[in-house]
Design a protein around this motif. Sequence first.
Motif, mmCIF file in Angstrom:
data_model
loop_
_atom_site.group_PDB
_atom_site.id
_atom_site.type_symbol
_atom_site.label_atom_id
_atom_site.label_comp_id
_atom_site.label_asym_id
_atom_site.label_seq_id
_atom_site.Cartn_x
_atom_site.Cartn_y
_atom_site.Cartn_z
ATOM 1 N N PRO A 1 -3.774 -0.231 7.936
ATOM 2 C CA PRO A 1 -2.393 -0.653 7.680
ATOM 3 C C PRO A 1 -2.077 -0.686 6.187
ATOM 4 O O PRO A 1 -2.966 -0.708 5.353
ATOM 5 C CB PRO A 1 -2.364 -2.071 8.280
ATOM 6 C CG PRO A 1 -3.775 -2.553 8.185
ATOM 7 C CD PRO A 1 -4.620 -1.334 8.428
ATOM 8 N N GLY A 2 -0.776 -0.677 5.878
ATOM 9 C CA GLY A 2 -0.353 -0.869 4.500
ATOM 10 C C GLY A 2 0.498 0.237 3.922
ATOM 11 O O GLY A 2 1.164 0.058 2.914
ATOM 12 N N GLY A 3 0.482 1.426 4.529
ATOM 13 C CA GLY A 3 1.361 2.479 4.060
ATOM 14 C C GLY A 3 0.702 3.604 3.282
ATOM 15 O O GLY A 3 1.325 4.657 3.062
ATOM 16 N N LEU A 4 -0.551 3.419 2.840
ATOM 17 C CA LEU A 4 -1.234 4.497 2.116
ATOM 18 C C LEU A 4 -1.747 5.592 3.054
ATOM 19 O O LEU A 4 -2.114 6.677 2.612
ATOM 20 C CB LEU A 4 -2.416 3.949 1.310
ATOM 21 C CG LEU A 4 -2.094 3.045 0.125
ATOM 22 C CD1 LEU A 4 -3.385 2.644 -0.591
ATOM 23 C CD2 LEU A 4 -1.149 3.737 -0.851
ATOM 24 N N LYS A 5 -1.810 5.277 4.338
ATOM 25 C CA LYS A 5 -2.289 6.208 5.368
ATOM 26 C C LYS A 5 -3.742 6.615 5.121
ATOM 27 O O LYS A 5 -4.134 7.761 5.355
ATOM 28 C CB LYS A 5 -1.389 7.440 5.445
ATOM 29 C CG LYS A 5 0.045 7.104 5.849
ATOM 30 C CD LYS A 5 0.906 8.338 5.980
ATOM 31 C CE LYS A 5 2.327 7.967 6.379
ATOM 32 N NZ LYS A 5 3.211 9.142 6.511
ATOM 33 N N VAL A 6 -4.534 5.655 4.634
ATOM 34 C CA VAL A 6 -5.960 5.885 4.437
ATOM 35 C C VAL A 6 -6.665 5.785 5.782
ATOM 36 O O VAL A 6 -6.497 4.796 6.504
ATOM 37 C CB VAL A 6 -6.554 4.862 3.445
ATOM 38 C CG1 VAL A 6 -8.062 5.028 3.341
ATOM 39 C CG2 VAL A 6 -5.903 5.019 2.077
ATOM 40 N N ARG A 7 -7.447 6.781 6.112
ATOM 41 C CA ARG A 7 -8.138 6.815 7.397
ATOM 42 C C ARG A 7 -9.512 6.162 7.292
ATOM 43 O O ARG A 7 -10.222 6.320 6.311
ATOM 44 C CB ARG A 7 -8.289 8.263 7.871
ATOM 45 C CG ARG A 7 -8.974 8.410 9.231
ATOM 46 C CD ARG A 7 -8.952 9.850 9.698
ATOM 47 N NE ARG A 7 -7.602 10.297 9.968
ATOM 48 C CZ ARG A 7 -6.943 10.043 11.107
ATOM 49 N NH1 ARG A 7 -7.536 9.351 12.081
ATOM 50 N NH2 ARG A 7 -5.722 10.492 11.278
ATOM 51 N N ARG A 8 -9.877 5.422 8.326
ATOM 52 C CA ARG A 8 -11.240 4.880 8.410
ATOM 53 C C ARG A 8 -12.236 6.042 8.499
ATOM 54 O O ARG A 8 -11.992 7.020 9.213
ATOM 55 C CB ARG A 8 -11.387 4.006 9.654
ATOM 56 C CG ARG A 8 -10.692 2.654 9.602
ATOM 57 C CD ARG A 8 -10.974 1.925 10.894
ATOM 58 N NE ARG A 8 -10.309 0.643 11.020
ATOM 59 C CZ ARG A 8 -10.940 -0.531 11.032
ATOM 60 N NH1 ARG A 8 -12.248 -0.552 10.873
ATOM 61 N NH2 ARG A 8 -10.270 -1.651 11.191
ATOM 62 N N ARG A 9 -13.365 5.900 7.802
ATOM 63 C CA ARG A 9 -14.372 6.962 7.804
ATOM 64 C C ARG A 9 -15.733 6.505 8.288
ATOM 65 O O ARG A 9 -16.590 7.327 8.617
ATOM 66 C CB ARG A 9 -14.530 7.533 6.392
ATOM 67 C CG ARG A 9 -13.346 8.337 5.901
ATOM 68 C CD ARG A 9 -13.599 8.867 4.505
ATOM 69 N NE ARG A 9 -13.533 7.815 3.506
ATOM 70 C CZ ARG A 9 -13.990 7.935 2.270
ATOM 71 N NH1 ARG A 9 -14.586 9.055 1.889
ATOM 72 N NH2 ARG A 9 -13.868 6.957 1.407
ATOM 73 N N MET B 1 -18.970 0.512 3.755
ATOM 74 C CA MET B 1 -17.616 0.956 4.069
ATOM 75 C C MET B 1 -17.134 0.383 5.390
ATOM 76 O O MET B 1 -15.952 0.053 5.541
ATOM 77 C CB MET B 1 -17.565 2.480 4.089
ATOM 78 C CG MET B 1 -17.732 3.099 2.709
ATOM 79 S SD MET B 1 -17.892 4.904 2.741
ATOM 80 C CE MET B 1 -16.301 5.386 3.381
ATOM 81 N N ALA B 2 -18.038 0.216 6.349
ATOM 82 C CA ALA B 2 -17.649 -0.381 7.633
ATOM 83 C C ALA B 2 -17.085 -1.776 7.424
ATOM 84 O O ALA B 2 -16.063 -2.157 8.008
ATOM 85 C CB ALA B 2 -18.847 -0.419 8.579
ATOM 86 N N VAL C 1 -6.337 -3.472 -0.581
ATOM 87 C CA VAL C 1 -7.782 -3.512 -0.810
ATOM 88 C C VAL C 1 -8.426 -2.325 -0.085
ATOM 89 O O VAL C 1 -9.216 -2.480 0.845
ATOM 90 C CB VAL C 1 -8.374 -4.859 -0.338
ATOM 91 C CG1 VAL C 1 -9.810 -5.023 -0.851
ATOM 92 C CG2 VAL C 1 -7.533 -6.018 -0.851
ATOM 93 N N GLN C 2 -8.028 -1.119 -0.512
ATOM 94 C CA GLN C 2 -8.476 0.107 0.147
ATOM 95 C C GLN C 2 -9.007 1.116 -0.865
ATOM 96 O O GLN C 2 -10.177 1.502 -0.817
ATOM 97 C CB GLN C 2 -7.316 0.703 0.963
ATOM 98 C CG GLN C 2 -6.851 -0.209 2.092
ATOM 99 C CD GLN C 2 -5.709 0.367 2.900
ATOM 100 O OE1 GLN C 2 -5.407 1.569 2.840
ATOM 101 N NE2 GLN C 2 -5.039 -0.480 3.669
ATOM 102 N N VAL C 3 -8.161 1.564 -1.775
ATOM 103 C CA VAL C 3 -8.541 2.542 -2.793
ATOM 104 C C VAL C 3 -8.411 1.881 -4.162
ATOM 105 O O VAL C 3 -7.339 1.392 -4.500
ATOM 106 C CB VAL C 3 -7.621 3.782 -2.739
ATOM 107 C CG1 VAL C 3 -8.020 4.783 -3.808
ATOM 108 C CG2 VAL C 3 -7.638 4.421 -1.348
#
Length: 466
Positions: A242-250, A281-282, A400-402
């Motif tokens: 969530p949050g709008g950056l559209k970062v995918r879980r890896r 990362m998990a 708190v993603q990138v």
Amino acid sequence: MFLSVFDLYKIGIGPSSSHTMGPMSAAGRFLDEIAGDEWPRPSGVAVESLSASLHGSLAFTGIGHGTDRAVILGLAGENPTTVDPDQMEAILATVRADKTVRPAGHPAYRFDPDSDLVLDKSTPLPGHANGMAFCAHDGQGRVLLRRVYYSIGGGFVVSEEEMQRLKARGAAPAGPSVPYPFGTAREMLDMAAKSGLSIAEMKRVNEQTRQSGEALDAGLEGIWAAMQACIERGLSKDGIMPGGLKVRRRARVLHDRLEQDWRENRPNPLLANDWLAVFAMAVNEENAAGGRVVTAPTNGAAGVVPAVLRYWLKFHVDADARGIKDFLLTSAAIGGIIKHNASISGAEVGCQGEVGSASAMAAAGLAAVMGGTPEQVENAAEIALEHHLGMTCDPVGGLVQVPCIERNALGAVKAVTAASLALKGDGTHFVPLDVAVETMRQTGLDMNERYKETSQGGLAVNVVEC
């Protein structure tokens, strides 16, 4: 100086210990004050409504870090340790629809998040970059009670008065008397040499001045169980965070590939690094999604310690349950020294205080369970911290993603490398841990505010401009 292992390792929700757990706890403290008798409540006048304002880093990155949600949940009576992550959206929707909070043991209070929760980016509070103010009003909107709190990292919250005492030299509360009261790494090593005990053994004795050995072990087992559960949740989920950056879980995809390589016995010279990365990362993908994590010592750095501990359990034949406790106790001893003499808050000293501290803690814990002497353990912590000095906190979009998720992976890799280097020596080294900690503190003071969790510099602006 005594800081309990349970002060450093707190179970709560993501994505930030400073921006989520701290503000939620502060809201709870304010509710307790309203219900108490220690403020001059006017006779016959009742509290009818509440309001809150966020300042400094909490204002600049509050939306991305979920601070607004945390305050609403806290005023609704929820606690970061016990709130059900699966029920949070329903609670928030009810408050927004009713414009009212109904904390248990209180009457209903009017509270409209759209107007009563202000992100004040122009008025920093003097005590700390993570400041917030809460007000209780009567039926005419007059302020009956106003309290200021600061979220100082790792879920710790202090009042305005407590912050003033902390800032007065020598005025910090001493805490309970313990047999081995070390406030610096030098004191820790001197006490270890004099007593013949390991760092974990000294920490255990200190902890048992507050609780029984059985309670301590149960608490440590609970911490590790929560860390393990977070890893497993992170490894089981995929999709967009969530949050709008559209970062995918890896983490799940990477884990599945590693498991396949493991089953097929494929050679992989990067195997240790890959497993460390996927475990870290998990955790931090789960944190970014607002799941339940353990501060270690903060949510933003929550993946490093569990990743290194899980790595040790997976790859070392001598790993056992006792070692898990020794790892956590040793790590907490190092984390306490860093917090006491510098900071673990990204808003105060940048990411060197979060991932840097976590890497030092993990390196110390690993060195300890690998048979390191106290001197080698201290060396491991110093190596890990030294090579995070100057690291900024520049989360893209205030989320708190990138670069936070990958930064935990690299912090875990550095921790293992630091422990390995230290164990190959005799503990003698050039830069003492205390010097590295003091350098981190000074670097944090010199660091421009744009690079301290405000998302006004570094990657936070350059990625968007690109």
